[in-house]
Design an enzyme around this catalytic site. Structure first.
Site, PDB file in Angstrom:
ATOM      1  N   LYS A 179       0.849  -1.206   0.000  1.00 37.80           N
ATOM      2  CA  LYS A 179       0.000   0.000   0.000  1.00 37.80           C
ATOM      3  C   LYS A 179       0.876   1.244   0.000  1.00 37.80           C
ATOM      4  CE  LYS A 179      -2.791  -1.022   3.481  1.00 37.80           C
ATOM      5  NZ  LYS A 179      -2.593  -2.453   3.759  1.00 37.80           N
ATOM      6  N   CYS A 268     -13.189   1.146  15.098  1.00 39.13           N
ATOM      7  CA  CYS A 268     -11.997   0.308  15.159  1.00 39.13           C
ATOM      8  C   CYS A 268     -11.195   0.448  16.450  1.00 39.13           C
ATOM      9  CB  CYS A 268     -11.098   0.536  13.945  1.00 39.13           C
ATOM     10  SG  CYS A 268     -10.424   2.177  13.787  1.00 39.13           S
ATOM     11  N   MET A 269     -11.253   1.601  17.112  1.00 37.43           N
ATOM     12  CA  MET A 269     -10.361   1.793  18.249  1.00 37.43           C
ATOM     13  C   MET A 269     -11.056   2.012  19.582  1.00 37.43           C
ATOM     14  SD  MET A 269      -7.770   1.299  16.602  1.00 37.43           S
ATOM     15  CE  MET A 269      -7.061   1.068  18.198  1.00 37.43           C
ATOM     16  N   MET A 453      -8.050  -5.542  15.480  1.00 34.93           N
ATOM     17  CA  MET A 453      -9.501  -5.626  15.338  1.00 34.93           C
ATOM     18  C   MET A 453     -10.126  -6.881  15.946  1.00 34.93           C
ATOM     19  SD  MET A 453     -10.413  -2.875  14.220  1.00 34.93           S
ATOM     20  CE  MET A 453      -8.984  -1.989  14.761  1.00 34.93           C
ATOM     21  N   GLY A 490      -5.414   1.111  13.398  1.00 33.70           N
ATOM     22  CA  GLY A 490      -5.678   0.839  11.989  1.00 33.70           C
ATOM     23  C   GLY A 490      -5.565   2.022  11.057  1.00 33.70           C
ATOM     24  N   GLN A 491      -5.632   3.237  11.573  1.00 32.73           N
ATOM     25  CA  GLN A 491      -5.633   4.407  10.698  1.00 32.73           C
ATOM     26  C   GLN A 491      -4.440   5.305  11.017  1.00 32.73           C
ATOM     27  OE1 GLN A 491      -9.695   5.863   9.436  1.00 32.73           O
ATOM     28  NE2 GLN A 491     -10.158   5.289  11.527  1.00 32.73           N
TER      29      GLN A 491
END
Lengths: 869, 118
Positions: A179, A268-269, A453, A490-491
């Site tokens: 990515k 997600c968090m 996750m 995740g971000q």
């Protein structure tokens, strides 16, 4: 120069066969045999021969990996200890190149040997910063996951033309994943949004910025005047920069005066946050990535890092290639690339991680292997409410009731989790649980737990976070170099923006909350607004905000940098209300998405290095990136959009920044809120120079380890380790008695399969960016369903067949992937579907059950049936 | 001893080639640069990847390979110590693009890794 020893990682089933094979190779002596690995000695002065044997071992069936220790390296050991990771890397690389290169080929392949030469690491990159004077190289941060890799971006003629990993970045040391390597292409998809669009007579029509902004401002203002500030809402993202998050927070809470502000990080968090808050009284980890270079045992809790956090995973697993003796333990419901590169895999049933963690705790205490001194000094024991529900009801309310308990009560509570009692629930054997506990029982081990996750998107996500901390707190495996529990994110700025700035309903900037009158007063004073402006009541969590949108309680929403119409679970539940209530929806994004289809106004945004900003990663590292290229067409940064709408609504006073230094001045204002909170960030100019700094940044110095004397300036001399943020428990952390409770929906006769959703390495979230990169799209062009071969065989399904997944909420047709084709294999009775594909919205099938404490949805567990189409 | 090893290896190489089908290195002179998106990009994988794992990749790419037949080449990896090959190198399926992409790369310096024997 020869190989002095070899460590062979082998699959247990193959042990005998491999031993037989090894006897054929006389140079090798089998020294000892340990569970599933063999240590061998090879004394061969002939380098060619050594290389040949390595090649031979590499190819034996059942050999997972071979690690070699060279005599050549012995004199380097001392140097290695002090040298940086990068230097070691180079030494190793050079060594391999020099030695293994030409030699073996001639022997092994004889006349087949290639005439061509391999590229060296450097020339295969063919790229050195500054090697081409027409290219301007600048440091930036990767736009994708929460690891926060440093990148060097090459620009020429106002366009990004190349990227490479930043070798000076302490995070990734020059390496990127697919990515990252293809990220320049995300800027140049053919269908970038370049003009503001407004829906007129059902069609999206290009308009001027003024018209679009006036419309947004007047609609929002009209609704606020008519229905009160809680009629409008904003839904942001962990991909917002810190500046964007702060601007949104100030606009919504200081301007409009509503707490209707949430971000996709809730999805997600949130459980990680509530886990940290309940166990330590303060969000975000105590440890950092440095621990990964020191630890010897890694527990992956339902975490496929090899695909989702590949750089961190490689940082760990590449240590093995360099000769470090490390053990990777994969606890999972699927066999993934992480499993393949792990030493131990324990398959567990969905949701049973709660029982597994408690069972390990039980064994530690049963065998008296906890750290009594650490526990006595730094820990209290608590229990909370049980049978806490699943947040399936509208307007669900929950408040936990924490109660202090004695150690004996905790010990008694754990007795239900004796391995022989819970093994069948977990789907493993008591011996395996004992085996896992052995690692925690051994005080010499340095253990790092990693999760993301699998633990957070969990109906008992907060509990599961607590239970992992329990193990580390019981054994004192925390706040020491190489021993920590590291919650992965995740971000790129889930931490920096959503968690630190506080882009959620109950928060004010930094460590301030709306429910605290003193905090409201302080923030109102600093913003120059009356204290009544800041609403004291948190309103909706993310999913509830969308339910409210469907119900008509929320009448307008501004969505930015995220794609909720693809990611909210059980989409049908709120989407049917939209058609009836027709709320006003504004979407700021860079490409058309599933969400822009519902928009009344689309605002084209700058993406990544088309603007300046800061991201905050998993290890508390705040990183800066400059604007490098102009956005296409009329696209503008999100900060600019927010400020312009605020001005038009009459809140211009809040945003009196110098337009040329907008990002810097916003950051400096945010910084004032962080000072003295323990989450202090440094001055802006520092970040422009450094490869990021981990907060608290005091006097320009970062903090590697929180809560540790000598590292964290907030810990007073003589205190050693102090969880100073947990004031209500006198600076102690909390070990929680949290039981196993089943998920909201369990497979039954009618719906016999678990459905687990998630990601693949190649695609980022909803694919808005990554699907526009040809290489990534060609690697994984569409969503599929991963089915265990035995389950598939029962229904006559083979790879490539179309199957229909049906839940109580919706259905979806997908192509079956039955093979173990280089990616992953679900356990029996479970299927896996990635969620990146907007043509195949799996969230019409998922269930919107949540953790009642964090309000984070469980995307990993619901019941479905499968039909062959 | 040595022969024994080699006996085991040759079928393995043939087998590995079977898994690595459809090489682009079929036209005499081929450059790995054709597989790069820009200068310095990790090359994509021009063949199917049916087997999982670095071990399988290294069986050809550790030393490099040129059998002198179609699809019989593999270039040598500069970093055999990296364990997670598919983290950077992507196999490509033949499929239509989702959307066109207008990225203009910094072109790789032309460099031929394989020259077929005459």
């Amino acid at each position: 120069m020869n190989i002095s020893s070899i460590l062979l990682h082998i699959q247990p089933d193959y042990k005998k066969e491999i031993e037989t094979d090894l006897l054929l190779t006389k140079e090798i002596q089998i020294e000892k045999s340990l569970e599933d690995r063999l240590a061998l000695t090879l004394e061969s002065p002939d380098l060619n021969r050594s290389t040949e044997i390595w090649a031979y071992l590499e190819r034996l069936e059942g050999v997972e990996s071979v690690t070699m220790a060279y005599c050549h390296f012995d004199d380097l050991v001392e140097e290695k200890k002090s040298a940086s990771f990068l230097e070691k890397e180079v030494t190793r690389r050079e060594f391999i190149r020099k030695t293994a290169a030409a030699a073996a080929l001639a022997i092994l392949f004889g006349q087949l040997a290639t005439k061509g030469h391999a590229a060296s690491a450097e020339s295969s990159n063919g790229l050195e910063v500054g090697s081409d004077s027409s290219v301007n190289w600048q440091k930036g941060v990767c736009r994708f996951c929460g690891v926060g890799c440093g990148v060097m971006l090459g620009t020429r003629g106002g366009r990004v033309v190349a990227i490479q990993g930043d070798k000076k970045s302490p995070v990734n040391k020059g390496l990127l994943c697919v990515k990252g390597y293809y990220s320049p292409k995300i800027l140049y998809g053919d269908d970038r949004l370049t003009k503001p669009l407004v829906r007129k007579n059902g069609k999206m029509v290009p308009v001027s910025w003024d018209e679009a902004l006036d419309l947004v401002a007047s609609k929002f203002k009209g609704l606020v005047d008519q229905h009160g500030p809680d009629a409008v809402s904003m839904y942001g993202s962990g991909q917002w920069t810190i500046q964007e998050g702060y601007a949104a927070l100030k606009f919504m809470k200081g301007g409009i005066g509503t707490n209707n502000l949430e971000a996709n990080a809730r999805l997600c968090m949130a459980s990680a946050v509530t886990g940290f808050m309940t166990s330590f009284g303060s969000d975000e980890p105590m440890g950092c990535y440095d621990d990964l270079d020191i630890a010897d045992t890694f527990f992956f809790w339902g975490n496929n890092s090899a695909e989702m956090h590949p750089i961190l995973f490689s940082r760990i697993v590449d240590r093995r290639s360099k000769g470090d003796d490390i053990t990777l333990i994969d606890l999972a419901t699927r066999k993934t690339r992480t499993t393949h590169l792990s030493d131990i895999h324990v398959s567990m049933n969905p949701q049973s991680d709660l029982a597994l963690a408690n069972s390990i705790a039980h064994i530690i205490i049963r065998d008296k292997k906890w750290d009594p001194e650490f526990v006595k000094k730094h820990v209290v024991f608590k229990k909370g409410k049980t049978n806490i529900g699943y947040v399936l009801e509208d307007n669900f309310k929950f408040k936990d009731k924490p109660q202090l308990i004695e150690f004996d009560e905790y010990k008694e509570f754990l007795k239900d989790y004796a391995p022989e009692k819970v093994a069948s629930l977990i789907g493993t054997t008591p011996e395996q649980i004992e085996g896992l506990a052995n690692y925690f029982k051994d005080s010499k081990k340095k253990i790092v737990s990693l999760w993301c996750m699998g633990v957070n998107q969990h109906t008992r996500g907060t509990w599961m976070n607590n239970l992992i901390y329990n193990l580390h707190l019981l054994t004192g495996q925390i706040c020491k170099p190489g021993s920590t529990a590291l919650s992965l994110t995740g971000q790129p700025s889930a931490c920096g923006t959503v968690r630190e700035v506080g882009v959620v309903t109950n928060r004010l900037p930094s460590a301030h909350v709306v429910t605290n009158p003193k905090h409201r007063e302080k923030v109102a004073k600093m913003w120059g607004v009356p204290v009544e402006k800041i609403s004291p009541t948190p309103t909706y969590h993310a999913v509830e905000m969308f339910r409210a949108l469907g119900r008509g309680d929320v009448k307008a929403m501004w969505i930015s940098t995220t794609n909720p119409f693809q990611t909210i679970p059980n989409l049908e539940r709120f989407e049917k209300g939209l058609k009836k209530n027709k709320p006003f929806i504004v979407v700021s994004d860079v490409y058309p998405t599933a969400s822009t289809k519902f928009a009344d106004v689309i605002l084209p945004s700058s993406l990544w290095v088309e603007k300046e900003g800061c991201f905050g990663n998993t290890e508390r590292r705040t990183q800066f990136f400059p604007k490098m290229v102009d956005p296409p067409g009329d696209a503008k940064s999100d900060v600019w959009q927010i400020v312009e709408v605020a001005k038009r609504m009459g809140y211009g006073k809040l945003f009196q920044f110098n337009p040329d230094k907008l990002e810097e001045e916003i950051f400096e204002e945010y910084r004032t809120f962080t000072l003295g909170t323990g989450k202090d960030v440094g001055p802006y100019e520092l970040y422009q120079k450094e490869r990021g700094l981990r907060w608290p940044v005091i006097d320009g110095k970062e903090t590697k380890y929180r809560y540790v004397e000598g590292e964290d300036p907030y810990v007073k001399p003589g205190e050693g380790i102090k969880f100073y943020k947990n004031k209500k428990d006198n600076g102690r952390a909390v070990i929680w008695a949290r039981p196993y409770e089943p998920p909201a929906e369990v497979p039954d006769k009618e719906y016999p399969f678990w459905l687990c959703t998630g990601r693949v390495l190649e695609h980022w979230h909803t694919g808005t960016l990554t699907r526009r990169v040809p290489e990534l799209h060609k690697s994984v062009p569409e969503a599929y369903v991963e089915i265990h071969p035995l389950d598939a065989e029962k229904q006559g399904i083979v790879s490539g067949d179309k199957v229909r997944l049906i839940s109580r909420r919706g259905h979806l047709e997908l192509t079956a992937d039955v093979s173990y084709s280089g990616r992953a294999l679900s356990q029996r009775g479970m299927v896996f579907v990635p969620f990146f594909d907007e043509a195949k919205l799996i969230n019409f099938v998922t269930l919107d059950s949540m953790c009642p404490i964090s309000k984070e949805p469980d995307y990993k567990k619901c019941a479905i049936k499968i039909e062959k189409v | 001893m040595r022969n024994q090893n080699r006996k085991g290896l040759i079928p393995f190489i043939v087998l590995s080639l079977f898994f690595a089908q459809g090489s682009v290195f079929a036209s005499g002179k081929q450059s790995v640069n054709d597989l790069q998106a820009y200068r310095g990009a990790p090359p994509t994988i021009p063949h199917n990847v049916r087997e999982l794992g670095r071990k399988k990749c290294l069986s050809c790419h550790f030393r490099g390979l040129d059998l002198g037949i179609k699809g019989g080449e593999a270039y040598k990896t500069p970093h055999p110590e990296r364990a997670n090959c598919l983290q950077c190198h992507l196999p490509q399926k033949e499929t239509e693009l989702f959307k066109e992409n207008k990225f203009v790369p910094l072109k790789p310096k032309k460099k031929t890794f394989f020259e077929k024997k005459d």
